[in-house]
Design an enzyme around this catalytic site. Sequence first.
Site, PDB file in Angstrom:
ATOM      1  N   LYS A   1       4.955 -14.004   6.186  1.00  0.00           N
ATOM      2  CA  LYS A   1       5.721 -14.883   5.287  1.00  0.00           C
ATOM      3  C   LYS A   1       7.190 -14.771   5.697  1.00  0.00           C
ATOM      4  O   LYS A   1       8.093 -14.596   4.876  1.00  0.00           O
ATOM      5  CB  LYS A   1       5.476 -14.417   3.833  1.00  0.00           C
ATOM      6  CG  LYS A   1       5.969 -15.347   2.782  1.00  0.00           C
ATOM      7  CD  LYS A   1       5.200 -16.642   2.668  1.00  0.00           C
ATOM      8  CE  LYS A   1       5.882 -17.567   1.688  1.00  0.00           C
ATOM      9  NZ  LYS A   1       5.476 -18.968   1.816  1.00  0.00           N
TER      10      LYS A   1
ATOM     11  N   ASP B   1      -5.019  -8.487   2.893  1.00  0.00           N
ATOM     12  CA  ASP B   1      -5.913  -8.197   1.771  1.00  0.00           C
ATOM     13  C   ASP B   1      -6.480  -9.509   1.228  1.00  0.00           C
ATOM     14  O   ASP B   1      -7.701  -9.692   1.106  1.00  0.00           O
ATOM     15  CB  ASP B   1      -5.080  -7.488   0.691  1.00  0.00           C
ATOM     16  CG  ASP B   1      -5.931  -6.819  -0.356  1.00  0.00           C
ATOM     17  OD1 ASP B   1      -7.149  -6.779  -0.188  1.00  0.00           O
ATOM     18  OD2 ASP B   1      -5.363  -6.333  -1.352  1.00  0.00           O
TER      19      ASP B   1
ATOM     20  N   TYR C   1       0.812  -1.218   0.000  1.00  0.00           N
ATOM     21  CA  TYR C   1       0.000   0.000   0.000  1.00  0.00           C
ATOM     22  C   TYR C   1       0.846   1.270   0.000  1.00  0.00           C
ATOM     23  O   TYR C   1       0.317   2.360  -0.177  1.00  0.00           O
ATOM     24  CB  TYR C   1      -0.961   0.016   1.195  1.00  0.00           C
ATOM     25  CG  TYR C   1      -2.394  -0.297   0.793  1.00  0.00           C
ATOM     26  CD1 TYR C   1      -2.659  -1.085  -0.316  1.00  0.00           C
ATOM     27  CD2 TYR C   1      -3.468   0.193   1.516  1.00  0.00           C
ATOM     28  CE1 TYR C   1      -3.956  -1.388  -0.685  1.00  0.00           C
ATOM     29  CE2 TYR C   1      -4.772  -0.109   1.154  1.00  0.00           C
ATOM     30  CZ  TYR C   1      -5.010  -0.895   0.049  1.00  0.00           C
ATOM     31  OH  TYR C   1      -6.297  -1.188  -0.310  1.00  0.00           O
TER      32      TYR C   1
ATOM     33  N   ASP D   1       0.872 -19.042   3.838  1.00  0.00           N
ATOM     34  CA  ASP D   1       0.308 -20.123   3.006  1.00  0.00           C
ATOM     35  C   ASP D   1      -0.384 -21.168   3.870  1.00  0.00           C
ATOM     36  O   ASP D   1      -1.462 -21.675   3.529  1.00  0.00           O
ATOM     37  CB  ASP D   1       1.358 -20.745   2.085  1.00  0.00           C
ATOM     38  CG  ASP D   1       2.727 -20.866   2.717  1.00  0.00           C
ATOM     39  OD1 ASP D   1       3.035 -20.079   3.616  1.00  0.00           O
ATOM     40  OD2 ASP D   1       3.491 -21.758   2.323  1.00  0.00           O
TER      41      ASP D   1
END
Length: 390
Positions: free
Chosen positions: A206, A281, A139, A257
């Site tokens: 992540k 998101d 963003y 994930d």
Amino acid sequence: MPSEDRELLVPFIPGDGIGPDITIAAQTVIEAALNKTTDNRVRIKWEHLMAGQESFDITGEWLPRATIDRIEAVGIAIKGPLTTPVGGGIRSLNVALRQVLDLYSSVRPVRHFRGVPSPVKNPEKMNIVIFRENTEDVYKGLEWKRGSEEIGRLRQFLRSDLGVDISEDSGLGLKPISEFASKRLIRAAMVYGIRHHRKSVTLVHKGNIMKYTEGAFRDWGYELARDEFSDVTIFEGKDEGATDIDGKILLNDRIADNMFQQILTRPDEYSVLAAPNLNGDYLADACAAQVGGLGFAPGANIGDGVAVFEPVHGTAPKYAGKDIANPSALILSGAMMLDHIGFAEAARSIEKALEMTISDGFVTWDVARQIGSSSYVGTRKYAAEIVARI
Ligand code: NAP
């Protein structure tokens, strides 16, 4: 509940497309819930603020300064969706509003309402609130076009100073994640989780691949909990077997994930998720899809002392003015707003009445279409049925 009679000022932006249709519907439901749960002692005074097409047509400005100033002064607002001006100077009015007011947490509660069609077998197992960082990561919008002069300079710097080679045909983006922005977002998630007696807060990242951005987000989250919430936090893997868990919240983390798998396979093991921008998101929409999609997805963008509540969906222009749009997402955003300002009972009464309305077979066209039914009600009638059940 407040004891004396009073007026509650609520600024609202009707929005574009279906915005005005769903705003009127939501206002009647919000008023009814507040009246009922406060014995008519708190009355809403709506203040119409300009933004979007309506504002541009009247004032020549898409997002007037006066609108921003009023939201800031009052501390809350509820808004319908706004058209993104094509070819105008502003990339997105929503993004502009979030940036100007520093609304750094995107908050998306996702739960199933009985009777709403879902693509999964047990949608009722989903009851998750996603806190997504709203100002950094992708963003921040830091990227450069393949072949641009800036890319040339960046490639040169990366090669000569850091020994990193980027192929000439690449675009390049930067993904900043700071301690300050991560901690204030995770703090908001922890405060929400504790206030709402949620069982856990999960940091989604992540960090196995990107240690100094995504991994740092996780590390700053644990550090924050140790520094500011140690008396109410149970740390997964450390406090196993602890007995004094009453009133405490479990803090854990999951790699993104894995988290995406688990929202499908074991959604009931998760309660509040805190994530950097891009993970959050994807997660918020993936969760919403499991419980009936955007027609039932409320949201809020919250900063320090100021919050704007809005549905996740857009202006759906083809349904504008036709009394056909589903107002549920804006109505539920209104419930979030009431909860946020201390009217939790009114908020719960809206959620319950909305669920009863659907269970009793009153659905808008988008839902009827999905369940293969020819019976549906218009936007206004749907709101009236909810009001009747409050
Ligand atoms: P959209 O407005 O969400 O609409 C996509 C489709 O989803 C619609 O065509 C519609 O019908 C369905 N839909 C969405 N909300 C619905 C509702 N409440 N009731 C019934 N059906 C609904 O997305 P878009 O077409 O990508 O965007 C249109 C405009 O909205 C753009 O200018 C965009 O920038 C803006 N936008 C604003 C916001 C915001 O203000 N926060 C958010 C997203 C988009 P079908 O399923 O029948 O096609």
